[in-house]
Design an enzyme around this catalytic site. Structure first.
Site, PDB file in Angstrom:
ATOM      1  N   ASP A 222      -4.367  -2.833   4.261  1.00 34.01           N
ATOM      2  CA  ASP A 222      -3.482  -3.670   3.453  1.00 34.01           C
ATOM      3  C   ASP A 222      -2.210  -4.059   4.185  1.00 34.01           C
ATOM      4  OD1 ASP A 222      -2.558  -1.049   3.441  1.00 34.01           O
ATOM      5  OD2 ASP A 222      -3.079  -0.707   1.347  1.00 34.01           O
TER       6      ASP A 222
ATOM      7  N   ASN B  79      -1.110   7.378  -8.339  1.00 40.99           N
ATOM      8  CA  ASN B  79      -1.811   6.798  -9.499  1.00 40.99           C
ATOM      9  C   ASN B  79      -3.308   6.614  -9.238  1.00 40.99           C
ATOM     10  OD1 ASN B  79      -1.814   4.707  -7.708  1.00 40.99           O
ATOM     11  ND2 ASN B  79      -0.802   3.218  -9.033  1.00 40.99           N
TER      12      ASN B  79
ATOM     13  N   HIS C   9      -4.637   4.975  -6.605  1.00 45.12           N
ATOM     14  CA  HIS C   9      -5.052   3.775  -5.863  1.00 45.12           C
ATOM     15  C   HIS C   9      -5.584   4.155  -4.487  1.00 45.12           C
ATOM     16  CE1 HIS C   9      -0.715   2.918  -4.104  1.00 45.12           C
ATOM     17  NE2 HIS C   9      -1.394   3.692  -3.288  1.00 45.12           N
TER      18      HIS C   9
ATOM     19  N   GLU D 139      -5.080  -1.030  -7.368  1.00 48.89           N
ATOM     20  CA  GLU D 139      -4.329  -0.318  -8.391  1.00 48.89           C
ATOM     21  C   GLU D 139      -5.183  -0.084  -9.638  1.00 48.89           C
ATOM     22  OE1 GLU D 139      -1.584   0.847  -7.464  1.00 48.89           O
ATOM     23  OE2 GLU D 139      -0.091  -0.628  -6.852  1.00 48.89           O
TER      24      GLU D 139
HETATM   25  C1  F6R Z   1      -1.698   2.519   2.813  1.00 42.28           C
HETATM   26  C2  F6R Z   1      -2.471   2.519   1.573  1.00 42.28           C
HETATM   27  C3  F6R Z   1      -2.090   3.354   0.402  1.00 42.28           C
HETATM   28  C4  F6R Z   1      -1.600   4.757   0.777  1.00 42.28           C
HETATM   29  C5  F6R Z   1      -1.189   5.521  -0.468  1.00 42.28           C
HETATM   30  C6  F6R Z   1      -0.624   6.888  -0.127  1.00 42.28           C
HETATM   31  O1  F6R Z   1      -2.257   1.636   3.757  1.00 42.28           O
HETATM   32  O2  F6R Z   1      -3.424   1.795   1.497  1.00 42.28           O
HETATM   33  O3  F6R Z   1      -3.196   3.462  -0.454  1.00 42.28           O
HETATM   34  O4  F6R Z   1      -2.616   5.439   1.466  1.00 42.28           O
HETATM   35  O5  F6R Z   1      -0.221   4.801  -1.175  1.00 42.28           O
HETATM   36  O6  F6R Z   1       0.567   6.732   0.575  1.00 42.28           O
HETATM   37  P1  F6R Z   1       1.311   7.985   1.244  1.00 42.28           P
HETATM   38  O7  F6R Z   1       0.444   8.462   2.344  1.00 42.28           O
HETATM   39  O8  F6R Z   1       2.613   7.403   1.763  1.00 42.28           O
HETATM   40  O9  F6R Z   1       1.494   8.977   0.157  1.00 42.28           O
END
Ligand code: F6R
Length: 251
Positions: free
Chosen positions: A67, A136, A138, A143
């Protein structure tokens, strides 16, 4: 889903790097799906260390990131382009033309998303996808919602995600509200998936991912339908899974 539990972030990083190193040894032109955020940082450091020791050759490896924030140019300090170059790409021998990160500035977003999917397909699909998980549930920026999107798409970030990611920005207002993300089918089509989670803050969602039904309210729960997913957690993120759930690799 296989569960592997280690003591801390470094243990997860070594375990993830072992699997990635082994994969690239068997398939030097492997197609890796990559994540950003805090969780994979230790893994990227470990991959760089092994590259410097001559253990991993990235010269033929191809990568696709999950992303990118929409509205941030690649040189913005908080763009995922910048993150990937700072934390991995500029330290290893990967070829620039083999790196793919969704554009945060594509004017025709729909056409761009189609093109991203076509490029993944032209490379033969993703061999090994690295994932984090949002509090959450995702994965990528898919989401929780009533319906999930299959392919790469433009997405409005949830308030929870904006709040969680505000730690990287000077203020909540500066966090982009939109992003481009691989979709559920893009992720689920990967041949092998490694999901990493660490820290107390992820304990609840990791429990739900294993124990809830498969629901669009927890996009990560769909990973239970995939035939080759390994979840690597530290003791804090895995604290509600301790009772008899530790996988063969747990230590
Ligand atoms: C990042 C992504 C997100 C993160 C998730 C956890 O490229 O796709 O899904 O993996 O938000 O983020 P952290 O590791 O910062 O807790």
């Amino acid at each position: 889903m296989e569960l592997w539990m280690g003591n801390d972030s470094q243990a997860i990083a070594e375990q993830a790097a072992d699997r990635i190193e082994e994969f690239i040894r068997r398939k030097p032109d492997a197609v890796l799906g990559l994540a950003t955020g805090s969780t994979p940082l230790a893994t990227y450091r470990e991959l760089i260390r092994r590259y410097r020791l001559g253990r991993i050759d990235f010269s033929q490896v191809r990568t696709f990131n999950l992303d990118e924030y929409y509205g941030l140019s690649p040189d913005h300090p908080q763009s995922y382009h910048n993150y990937m170059y700072e934390h991995l790409f500029r330290h290893i021998n990967i070829e620039k033309q083999n790196i793919h990160i969704p554009s945060g500035t594509a004017p025709d977003v729909e056409a761009y998303c189609r093109e991203y999917e076509e490029t993944i397909a032209a490379c033969g699909g993703i061999d090994l996808q690295l994932l984090g998980i949002g509090v959450n549930g995702h994965i990528g920026f898919n989401e929780p919602a009533e319906e999930l999107e299959p392919g790469t798409h433009f997405v409005k970030l949830s308030d929870e995600t904006i709040a969680a990611n505000s730690r990287f920005f000077a203020s909540l207002e500066e966090v982009p509200r939109y992003a481009i993300t691989m979709g559920m089918s893009t992720i689920m089509s990967a041949r092998k998936i490694l999901l990493l989670a660490e820290g107390e803050g992820k304990a609840q969602i990791i429990r739900q991912m294993f124990d809830s039904g498969i629901t669009t309210g927890i996009p990560a729960s769909f990973l239970r339908l995939h035939h080759d997913v390994t979840v690597l957690v530290d003791r804090q993120a895995g604290r509600y899974l301790m009772n008899g759930r530790e996988g063969a690799g747990a230590r």
